[in-house]
Design an enzyme around this catalytic site. Structure first.
Site, PDB file in Angstrom:
ATOM      1  N   ASP A  13      40.573  28.661  19.708  1.00 35.87           N
ATOM      2  CA  ASP A  13      39.755  29.559  18.878  1.00 35.87           C
ATOM      3  C   ASP A  13      40.549  30.778  18.419  1.00 35.87           C
ATOM      4  O   ASP A  13      40.571  31.126  17.240  1.00 35.87           O
ATOM      5  CB  ASP A  13      38.528  30.055  19.656  1.00 35.87           C
ATOM      6  CG  ASP A  13      37.540  28.931  19.949  1.00 35.87           C
ATOM      7  OD1 ASP A  13      37.497  27.971  19.166  1.00 35.87           O
ATOM      8  OD2 ASP A  13      36.829  29.029  20.960  1.00 35.87           O
ATOM      9  N   ARG A  92      34.905  40.370  31.285  1.00 34.57           N
ATOM     10  CA  ARG A  92      34.889  40.650  29.839  1.00 34.57           C
ATOM     11  C   ARG A  92      34.945  42.122  29.470  1.00 34.57           C
ATOM     12  O   ARG A  92      35.765  42.517  28.633  1.00 34.57           O
ATOM     13  CB  ARG A  92      33.668  39.989  29.175  1.00 34.57           C
ATOM     14  CG  ARG A  92      33.693  38.475  29.145  1.00 34.57           C
ATOM     15  CD  ARG A  92      34.981  37.909  28.627  1.00 34.57           C
ATOM     16  NE  ARG A  92      34.917  36.464  28.452  1.00 34.57           N
ATOM     17  CZ  ARG A  92      35.973  35.686  28.304  1.00 34.57           C
ATOM     18  NH1 ARG A  92      37.184  36.206  28.299  1.00 34.57           N
ATOM     19  NH2 ARG A  92      35.828  34.392  28.148  1.00 34.57           N
ATOM     20  N   ASP A 121      29.729  35.712  25.782  1.00 31.65           N
ATOM     21  CA  ASP A 121      30.896  36.584  25.690  1.00 31.65           C
ATOM     22  C   ASP A 121      30.901  37.459  24.435  1.00 31.65           C
ATOM     23  O   ASP A 121      31.387  38.579  24.449  1.00 31.65           O
ATOM     24  CB  ASP A 121      32.180  35.748  25.772  1.00 31.65           C
ATOM     25  CG  ASP A 121      32.394  35.196  27.173  1.00 31.65           C
ATOM     26  OD1 ASP A 121      31.913  35.830  28.131  1.00 31.65           O
ATOM     27  OD2 ASP A 121      33.035  34.142  27.310  1.00 31.65           O
ATOM     28  N   SER A 170      36.035  23.069  27.906  1.00 36.03           N
ATOM     29  CA  SER A 170      36.352  24.475  27.701  1.00 36.03           C
ATOM     30  C   SER A 170      36.474  25.093  29.087  1.00 36.03           C
ATOM     31  O   SER A 170      35.540  25.060  29.882  1.00 36.03           O
ATOM     32  CB  SER A 170      35.225  25.147  26.911  1.00 36.03           C
ATOM     33  OG  SER A 170      35.351  26.544  27.010  1.00 36.03           O
TER      34      SER A 170
HETATM   35  N1  ARG Z   1      28.787  30.710  31.658  1.00 33.95           N
HETATM   36  C1  ARG Z   1      29.715  31.655  32.146  1.00 33.95           C
HETATM   37  C2  ARG Z   1      29.469  33.012  31.575  1.00 33.95           C
HETATM   38  O1  ARG Z   1      28.713  33.148  30.657  1.00 33.95           O
HETATM   39  C3  ARG Z   1      31.150  31.232  31.976  1.00 33.95           C
HETATM   40  C4  ARG Z   1      31.624  31.028  30.587  1.00 33.95           C
HETATM   41  C5  ARG Z   1      33.034  30.601  30.647  1.00 33.95           C
HETATM   42  N2  ARG Z   1      33.576  30.122  29.419  1.00 33.95           N
HETATM   43  C6  ARG Z   1      34.153  28.933  29.265  1.00 33.95           C
HETATM   44  N3  ARG Z   1      34.786  28.721  28.178  1.00 33.95           N
HETATM   45  N4  ARG Z   1      34.117  28.012  30.157  1.00 33.95           N
HETATM   46  O2  ARG Z   1      30.020  33.979  32.047  1.00 33.95           O
END
Ligand code: ARG
Length: 395
Positions: A13, A92, A121, A170
């Protein structure tokens, strides 16, 4: 000269985003920033290489210290959202703060991120970037892109990207947790193949001998492992290794994203599971029943704010003040037994323990048991009256 700073992981991405920021958004200069929060070193190196190659300037910033500090607070808060130990969520805002520092230094006009419009995110990053008054650009979200399209685009432009169609998941990894989602896992009836797990052994194949580890806490913070003092970073690393060997810390859950979308997520987090299990156990020894009961609500709110990326809310500060106050006495140690995927507390000690064996014991007369008779006469009084009334009325 217009300049944009891009929060850069080196993945598909964000690599495609470098090009889109010029081609579709007309920026003259793209600066990439990769923030080190304990993801695999190869990922950082790869990001660095790609950033240098495709962007006009690249920064790698180390935020492990800040992340570990935030994780120590998470341990005090037994931080967990729907069974998820919040690794990505907590990281984050820390990443975002570092990106903002670069954006300020570079005099950037905008900050970009590679988040989609479906996940959490975008909200966590956005909240920090907007806080500092930056224009926020999210090409994936704004151009409504799919991975399929991105892969084609990269091919066309001759951009070398890591994700191919064979890399089906991912994955987001840092020093606290590894998360795997997408691809075949999107079908909740699909049982994950063993090869999605990297940090944890299959519990069935884990050692047949259990292992006991001792963790010392000071004011709610883990400070030593098996009597050896070490900082949080080292402690987490070691526990991930030991716990992983015993198959500890795997979760496979249906999670409620902030937007309301449900998603299927697979996580690995041996150290988190061990530390939170041990910490909770020590709290049970030290905190009063009312503190414990109330703290559960506080923890739930705390975790939700972290998950939502709302740690700038004044409530977060207030919850932390409460948590810190309770943790003043959470000093002592816990021994936990690791065995084929399980973590079981087996011993605990604290100078602040509210537990008094001489009071509770079957074998002592410290308390005259007769005193309890009066208590017993009042206990359940209202319920007894209620039952009486109902009995009478039903005749
Ligand atoms: N669901 C989790 C969160 O919102 C982890 C997201 C992680 N991203 C990924 N690309 N696996 O914090």
């Amino acid at each position: 000269m217009s300049k944009v700073v891009l929060s850069y992981s080196g993945g598909l991405d964000t690599t495609v985003a470098i090009f889109l920021l010029k081609e579709k958004y007309g920026f003259d200069e793209v600066v990439t920033v990769t923030v080190d929060i304990g993801q695999p070193e190869d990922d950082i190196k790869e990001a660095e290489e790609r950033g240098r190659r495709y962007a006009d300037k690249h920064y790698t910033v180390d935020a492990k210290k800040e992340f570990v500090e935030a994780l120590m607070q998470l341990i005090k808060a037994n931080g967990e959202y729907e069974g998820y130990v919040l690794g990505t969520a907590l990281a984050r805002p820390i990443i975002a703060e570092k990106v903002v520092e670069v954006a300020k230094k570079e005099g950037a006009d905008a900050i970009a991120h590679g988040c989609t419009g479906k996940g959490n995110d975008q909200l966590r990053f956005g909240n920090v970037f907007y806080q500092y008054g930056f224009r926020v650009i999210a090409p994936m979200r704004e151009l409504n892109l799919t991975r399929e399209w991105e892969i084609e685009y990269a091919k066309e432009k001759g951009i070398e990207v890591p994700a191919t169609k064979e890399k089906p998941y991912s994955i987001d990894e840092n020093l606290w947790s590894r998360s795997v989602e997408g691809g075949k896992l999107e079908d909740p009836t699909f049982v994950p193949p063993e090869d999605i797990w990297e940090w944890t052994a299959n519990p069935v194949k884990a050692p047949d001998e259990p292992e006991i580890v001792k963790i010392d806490f000071e004011k709610g913070i883990p400070v030593a492992l098996n009597d050896e003092r070490m900082d949080g970073l080292e402690l987490i690393g070691k526990l991930n290794e030991i716990g992983g060997k015993h198959g500890v810390g795997r979760t496979d859950i249906i999670e409620d994203r902030v937007l309301g979308l449900k998603s299927r997520e697979c996580y690995e987090h041996p150290a988190a599971t061990i530390l939170i299990t041990a910490h909770r156990d020590l709290e049970r020894l030290v905190l009063s029943r009312r503190e414990l009961k109330f703290k559960r609500f506080v923890e739930e709110e705390w975790a939700e704010l972290v998950y939502y990326g709302l740690t700038n809310d004044p409530l977060f500060d207030a919850l932390n003040a409460f948590i810190d106050r309770t943790q003043e006495r959470v000093t002592g140690w816990v021994k936990v037994k690791l065995f084929k995927g399980s973590v079981i507390p087996v011993a605990r000690y604290s100078d602040f323990a509210l537990y008094r064996p001489e009071l509770t014991s079957f074998d002592t007369t410290t308390i005259d048991q007769k005193y309890a008779e009066g208590f017993s006469r009042f206990h359940g009084l209202q319920g007894r009256i209620y039952r009486e009334i109902m009995k009478k009325l039903s005749h």
